[in-house]
Design a protein around this motif. Structure first.
Motif, short mmCIF file in Angstrom:
data_model
loop_
_atom_site.label_atom_id
_atom_site.label_comp_id
_atom_site.label_asym_id
_atom_site.label_seq_id
_atom_site.Cartn_x
_atom_site.Cartn_y
_atom_site.Cartn_z
N HIS A 1 31.05 0.03 38.00
CA HIS A 1 30.01 0.35 37.20
C HIS A 1 28.93 0.79 38.24
CE1 HIS A 1 31.76 -3.04 34.81
NE2 HIS A 1 31.68 -2.10 33.85
N TYR A 2 28.02 1.86 37.79
CA TYR A 2 26.81 2.40 38.10
C TYR A 2 25.93 2.04 37.02
CZ TYR A 2 22.94 4.86 40.30
OH TYR A 2 21.79 5.05 40.86
N ILE A 3 24.74 1.27 37.28
CA ILE A 3 23.98 1.27 36.09
C ILE A 3 22.26 1.18 36.73
CG2 ILE A 3 24.24 -1.33 36.28
CD1 ILE A 3 22.99 0.04 33.08
N ARG A 4 21.43 1.82 36.07
CA ARG A 4 20.15 1.93 36.70
C ARG A 4 19.01 2.22 35.61
NH1 ARG A 4 16.94 5.01 40.23
NH2 ARG A 4 16.12 6.95 39.22
N ASN A 5 17.94 1.77 35.86
CA ASN A 5 16.57 1.96 35.03
C ASN A 5 15.78 2.82 35.96
OD1 ASN A 5 17.24 0.38 32.87
ND2 ASN A 5 15.90 -1.30 33.13
N TYR A 6 14.89 3.55 35.31
CA TYR A 6 14.09 4.43 35.93
C TYR A 6 12.61 4.06 35.54
CZ TYR A 6 11.05 8.21 37.32
OH TYR A 6 9.86 8.93 37.72
N ASP A 7 11.63 3.52 36.05
CA ASP A 7 10.42 3.22 35.75
C ASP A 7 9.32 4.04 36.14
OD1 ASP A 7 11.78 0.81 34.66
OD2 ASP A 7 11.91 -0.02 36.75
N PHE A 8 8.50 4.63 35.56
CA PHE A 8 7.53 5.35 35.63
C PHE A 8 6.44 5.71 34.33
CE2 PHE A 8 5.68 9.27 37.97
CZ PHE A 8 5.06 8.62 38.85
N GLY A 9 5.86 6.60 34.57
CA GLY A 9 4.76 7.09 33.36
C GLY A 9 5.36 8.19 32.61
N PRO A 10 5.33 8.43 31.34
CA PRO A 10 6.01 9.40 30.54
C PRO A 10 5.20 10.58 30.80
CG PRO A 10 4.71 7.82 29.19
CD PRO A 10 4.95 7.29 30.55
N ASP A 11 3.95 10.70 31.42
CA ASP A 11 2.98 11.73 31.49
C ASP A 11 3.67 12.63 32.73
OD1 ASP A 11 1.77 11.46 29.24
OD2 ASP A 11 -0.07 10.40 30.47
N LEU A 12 4.44 11.98 33.63
CA LEU A 12 4.81 12.67 34.85
C LEU A 12 6.33 12.70 34.91
CD1 LEU A 12 2.33 10.75 37.41
CD2 LEU A 12 2.43 13.29 36.72
N TYR A 13 6.88 13.05 33.73
CA TYR A 13 8.49 12.87 33.49
C TYR A 13 8.78 14.36 32.94
CZ TYR A 13 12.34 10.41 31.53
OH TYR A 13 13.77 9.81 31.17
N ASP A 14 9.92 14.81 33.40
CA ASP A 14 10.38 16.13 32.98
C ASP A 14 10.77 16.15 31.54
OD1 ASP A 14 10.15 16.67 35.69
OD2 ASP A 14 11.90 18.26 35.58
N HIS A 15 11.13 15.08 30.92
CA HIS A 15 11.57 14.88 29.50
C HIS A 15 12.90 15.98 29.29
CE1 HIS A 15 8.04 12.38 28.13
NE2 HIS A 15 7.41 13.30 29.09
N CYS A 16 13.80 16.04 30.14
CA CYS A 16 15.01 16.58 30.20
C CYS A 16 16.28 15.92 30.88
CB CYS A 16 14.94 18.02 31.15
SG CYS A 16 13.64 19.36 30.26
N LEU A 17 17.44 15.89 30.09
CA LEU A 17 18.48 15.40 30.51
C LEU A 17 19.62 16.67 30.49
CD1 LEU A 17 20.72 13.38 30.98
CD2 LEU A 17 20.97 12.63 28.86
N SER A 18 19.98 16.96 31.55
CA SER A 18 20.93 18.27 31.70
C SER A 18 22.30 17.88 32.10
CB SER A 18 20.17 18.94 33.11
OG SER A 18 19.13 19.84 32.73
N PHE A 19 23.07 18.55 31.21
CA PHE A 19 24.64 18.59 31.55
C PHE A 19 24.97 19.97 31.93
CE2 PHE A 19 23.78 15.21 28.50
CZ PHE A 19 24.92 14.48 28.24
N VAL A 20 25.33 20.15 33.42
CA VAL A 20 25.56 21.49 33.86
C VAL A 20 27.01 21.57 34.47
CG1 VAL A 20 22.91 21.79 34.22
CG2 VAL A 20 24.38 20.78 36.06
#
Length: 336
Positions: free
Chosen positions: A102-121
């Motif tokens: 497994h690879y498992i991870r949380n990202y912790d920060f603030g939503p105002d400094l977040y791209d708000h994009c999840l890319s499948f490329v």
């Protein structure tokens, strides 16, 4: 509760087409103004182009596509989103666990400094990948078509110098590396701007933490699972840590006490994504709230991801890269 939304972007084609098709998601995105404050107007564009030509020339094509889509000059686009010669970044928080399965991870920060994009490329001249965008072409974390998973963990700005942002380094790794060993070789060559940990695992079961400063790259490995948070473990790098690493050490110790052998991917995902978990944070105003969780199974080749308090999305890596799009265009989460 306040809603958090992320656009899901799915693009197959040339790197230029990927850049151009991503641009509409940013035309009205206020994060662009935030990045203008982070970037350095004195960036040497010739130097930036040379760096990408050496390590990921296809990303120059993606930047050209972005430039055309955003109706900006190529030089301004390089300054805005290459991740080279940025100003010092704010502190980010992240927790990860990697083992053979497994690879498992949380990202912790603030939503105002977040791209708000999840890319499948799926670019023609590079490995395809799934990952959360940062500064448009960069990635917080992700997994590529070869089953390489990687994420960033901010440590400090000590020794900060002109160099490449961690999120651009991750994108280059996802696009060009099939194994953990290749990532190690790459990261020993890249000019790192700040101090970061990178949690890395591959389909062959090789998992490490790369502890990178602008001057030194150290590798921490384990035959069993390995934890990664926001401070260096290598004693020779301890002076690069922030003065107070209590929160980071607490998360590291919590993971160390867990019995993870044989734990299912979905159980690990819940451990990270459940609001009552010691790994889930809601200090969004202090730029330390859990924004997303991402988990990858090296065995079944599935990605599970969700925004904070949101419904999980499960994706077969093999099916998507075989051409089967997912039927969702957004992720939705909630913060207190």
């Amino acid at each position: 509760m306040n809603e958090i939304k992320v656009d899901i972007i799915q693009i197959r084609g040339s790197s230029y087409e990927i850049g151009k098709k991503i641009s509409p998601y940013y035309l009205a995105n206020p994060i662009i103004e935030q990045f203008k404050q982070l970037t350095n107007p004195s960036t040497d564009h010739t130097e930036t182009k040379a760096l990408f030509s050496d390590f990921a020339p296809h990303l120059l094509d993606e930047l050209h596509g972005l430039a055309d889509g955003l109706k900006m000059s190529m030089d301004d686009t390089l300054t805005l989103s290459s991740g080279f010669n940025n100003r010092k970044p704010p502190a980010l928080g992240c927790t990860a666990f990697v083992d053979n399965s497994h690879y498992i991870r949380n990202y912790d920060f603030g939503p105002d400094l977040y791209d708000h994009c999840l890319s499948f490329v799926a670019p023609i001249k590079a490995f395809g990948s799934i990952g959360y965008n940062l500064q448009l072409i960069g990635r917080h974390d992700g997994v590529n078509e070869k089953g390489l998973a990687i994420g960033l963990h901010f440590v400090s700005n000590k020794g900060f110098q002109k160099g490449l942002a961690a999120w651009s380094a991750i994108r280059i790794a996802l696009d060009t590396c099939a194994t953990t060993e290749q990532v190690i070789d790459l990261f020993k060559q890249l000019p790192h701007a700040a101090c970061y940990n990178f949690s890395v695992g591959d389909a062959q079961g090789h998992h490490v933490v790369i502890e990178a400063t602008p001057d030194i790259v150290s590798i921490r490995s384990s035959e069993n699972g390995i934890n990664c948070v926001n401070h260096f473990q290598d004693p020779t790098l301890s002076t690069y840590n922030r003065d107070d690493v209590t929160g980071s050490a607490n998360r590291y110790n919590f993971l160390t006490r867990l019995e993870t052998l044989g734990v299912h991917q979905k159980d690990l995902f819940r451990l990270f994504a459940t609001p009552s978990s010691p790994l889930f944070y809601e200090n969004y105003d202090e730029l330390f709230g859990t924004l997303h969780t991402i988990a990858y199974s090296f065995e079944n080749k599935h990605v599970i991801t969700a925004l904070a308090r949101g419904q999980a999305l499960e994706v077969s890596l093999e099916k998507w890269f075989a051409g089967e799009d997912i039927k969702f265009d957004k992720l939705i989460g909630y913060k207190k």
